[in-house]
Scaffold this motif. Structure first.
Motif, PDB file in Angstrom:
ATOM      1  N   GLU A 156       0.767  -1.151  -0.109  1.00  0.00           N
ATOM      2  CA  GLU A 156       0.097   0.040  -0.074  1.00  0.00           C
ATOM      3  C   GLU A 156       0.873   1.274  -0.024  1.00  0.00           C
ATOM      4  O   GLU A 156       1.956   1.371   0.752  1.00  0.00           O
ATOM      5  CB  GLU A 156      -1.035  -0.044   1.227  1.00  0.00           C
ATOM      6  N   ILE A 157       0.267   2.128  -0.855  1.00  0.00           N
ATOM      7  CA  ILE A 157       1.195   3.479  -0.809  1.00  0.00           C
ATOM      8  C   ILE A 157       0.130   4.625  -0.841  1.00  0.00           C
ATOM      9  O   ILE A 157      -0.951   4.464  -1.568  1.00  0.00           O
ATOM     10  CB  ILE A 157       1.955   3.770  -2.123  1.00  0.00           C
ATOM     11  N   ALA A 158       0.082   5.569   0.074  1.00  0.00           N
ATOM     12  CA  ALA A 158      -0.606   6.659   0.364  1.00  0.00           C
ATOM     13  C   ALA A 158       0.071   7.843   0.238  1.00  0.00           C
ATOM     14  O   ALA A 158       0.678   8.045   1.204  1.00  0.00           O
ATOM     15  CB  ALA A 158      -1.452   6.325   1.737  1.00  0.00           C
ATOM     16  N   CYS A 159      -0.086   8.646  -0.664  1.00  0.00           N
ATOM     17  CA  CYS A 159       0.586   9.812  -0.660  1.00  0.00           C
ATOM     18  C   CYS A 159      -0.048  11.222  -0.244  1.00  0.00           C
ATOM     19  O   CYS A 159       0.680  12.180  -0.536  1.00  0.00           O
ATOM     20  CB  CYS A 159       1.472   9.912  -1.905  1.00  0.00           C
ATOM     21  N   ARG A 160      -1.252  10.955  -0.321  1.00  0.00           N
ATOM     22  CA  ARG A 160      -2.089  12.199   0.073  1.00  0.00           C
ATOM     23  C   ARG A 160      -1.584  13.527   0.781  1.00  0.00           C
ATOM     24  O   ARG A 160      -0.806  13.133   2.029  1.00  0.00           O
ATOM     25  CB  ARG A 160      -3.509  11.853   0.579  1.00  0.00           C
ATOM     26  N   PRO A 161      -1.501  14.517   0.494  1.00  0.00           N
ATOM     27  CA  PRO A 161      -2.004  15.283  -0.629  1.00  0.00           C
ATOM     28  C   PRO A 161      -1.301  15.023  -1.996  1.00  0.00           C
ATOM     29  O   PRO A 161      -1.900  15.333  -3.246  1.00  0.00           O
ATOM     30  CB  PRO A 161      -2.265  16.864  -0.183  1.00  0.00           C
TER      31      PRO A 161
ATOM     32  N   VAL B 278      -3.750   9.287  -5.646  1.00  0.00           N
ATOM     33  CA  VAL B 278      -3.211   9.517  -4.156  1.00  0.00           C
ATOM     34  C   VAL B 278      -2.861   8.362  -3.387  1.00  0.00           C
ATOM     35  O   VAL B 278      -2.114   8.223  -2.624  1.00  0.00           O
ATOM     36  CB  VAL B 278      -3.934  10.497  -3.594  1.00  0.00           C
ATOM     37  N   GLU B 279      -3.660   7.252  -3.796  1.00  0.00           N
ATOM     38  CA  GLU B 279      -3.389   5.922  -3.023  1.00  0.00           C
ATOM     39  C   GLU B 279      -3.403   4.741  -3.744  1.00  0.00           C
ATOM     40  O   GLU B 279      -4.240   4.768  -4.964  1.00  0.00           O
ATOM     41  CB  GLU B 279      -4.462   5.971  -1.829  1.00  0.00           C
ATOM     42  N   ILE B 280      -2.553   3.789  -3.618  1.00  0.00           N
ATOM     43  CA  ILE B 280      -2.838   2.460  -4.437  1.00  0.00           C
ATOM     44  C   ILE B 280      -2.401   1.206  -3.318  1.00  0.00           C
ATOM     45  O   ILE B 280      -1.656   1.445  -2.542  1.00  0.00           O
ATOM     46  CB  ILE B 280      -1.904   2.510  -5.611  1.00  0.00           C
ATOM     47  N   SER B 281      -3.099   0.389  -3.597  1.00  0.00           N
ATOM     48  CA  SER B 281      -3.068  -0.924  -2.724  1.00  0.00           C
ATOM     49  C   SER B 281      -3.090  -2.144  -3.616  1.00  0.00           C
ATOM     50  O   SER B 281      -3.683  -2.207  -4.641  1.00  0.00           O
ATOM     51  CB  SER B 281      -3.788  -1.012  -1.637  1.00  0.00           C
TER      52      SER B 281
END
Length: 143
Positions: free
Chosen positions: A80-85, A111-114
């Motif tokens: 999982e990658i969450a970069c928000r904003p 902004v997110e991928i899992s």
């Protein structure tokens, strides 16, 4: 009866005792995770690395100074990658998925991928959530 109760209590204690969450140094991450961070997030500072272990699996969570969070399995493969904003680097998104996003949602970043197994879930900057199967076919849409 007391023996069975004592055995049950001991087994429960052992199972609970196997769960652990530990802060560690970035250098203790698996090599693949370290490589991903140095390749795609070299301009960001790693604030925290947490190693989560439970009975059957080990996972790593990395928190960057800008608030981005990355999760890796025990081998260092991202889950999982969450970069928000900020946006997830396009080079981390499988090309067939990126092509569909660029076609269907031009100018909207991820902004997110899992991923779990070969299934991917993507969240776009506009709040739309997309699900892709193992053949990278769009199978879910939620706005």
């Amino acid at each position: 009866m007391k023996k069975n109760l004592l055995t049950l209590l001991l087994a429960t204690t052992l199972l609970v005792g196997c769960d652990s969450e530990r802060v560690q140094e970035q250098a203790m991450l698996p090599l693949e995770a370290q490589t991903l961070l140095s390749t795609h997030f070299s301009d960001r500072t790693v604030s925290l690395v947490i190693k989560n272990r439970d009975w059957l699996e080990t996972q790593y969570e990395v928190v960057l100074a800008d608030g981005a969070k990355l999760e890796f399995n025990r081998s260092g493969v991202w889950t999982e990658i969450a970069c928000r904003p900020a946006l997830v680097p396009q080079t981390l998104i499988p090309q067939p998925i990126m092509q569909q996003i660029e076609t269907r949602f031009p100018s909207i970043g991820v902004v997110e991928i899992s991923r779990e197994g070969k299934r991917y879930e993507v969240k776009l900057a506009n709040g739309v959530e997309l699900g892709f199967n193992r053949k990278y076919q769009l199978v879910e849409y939620d706005d």
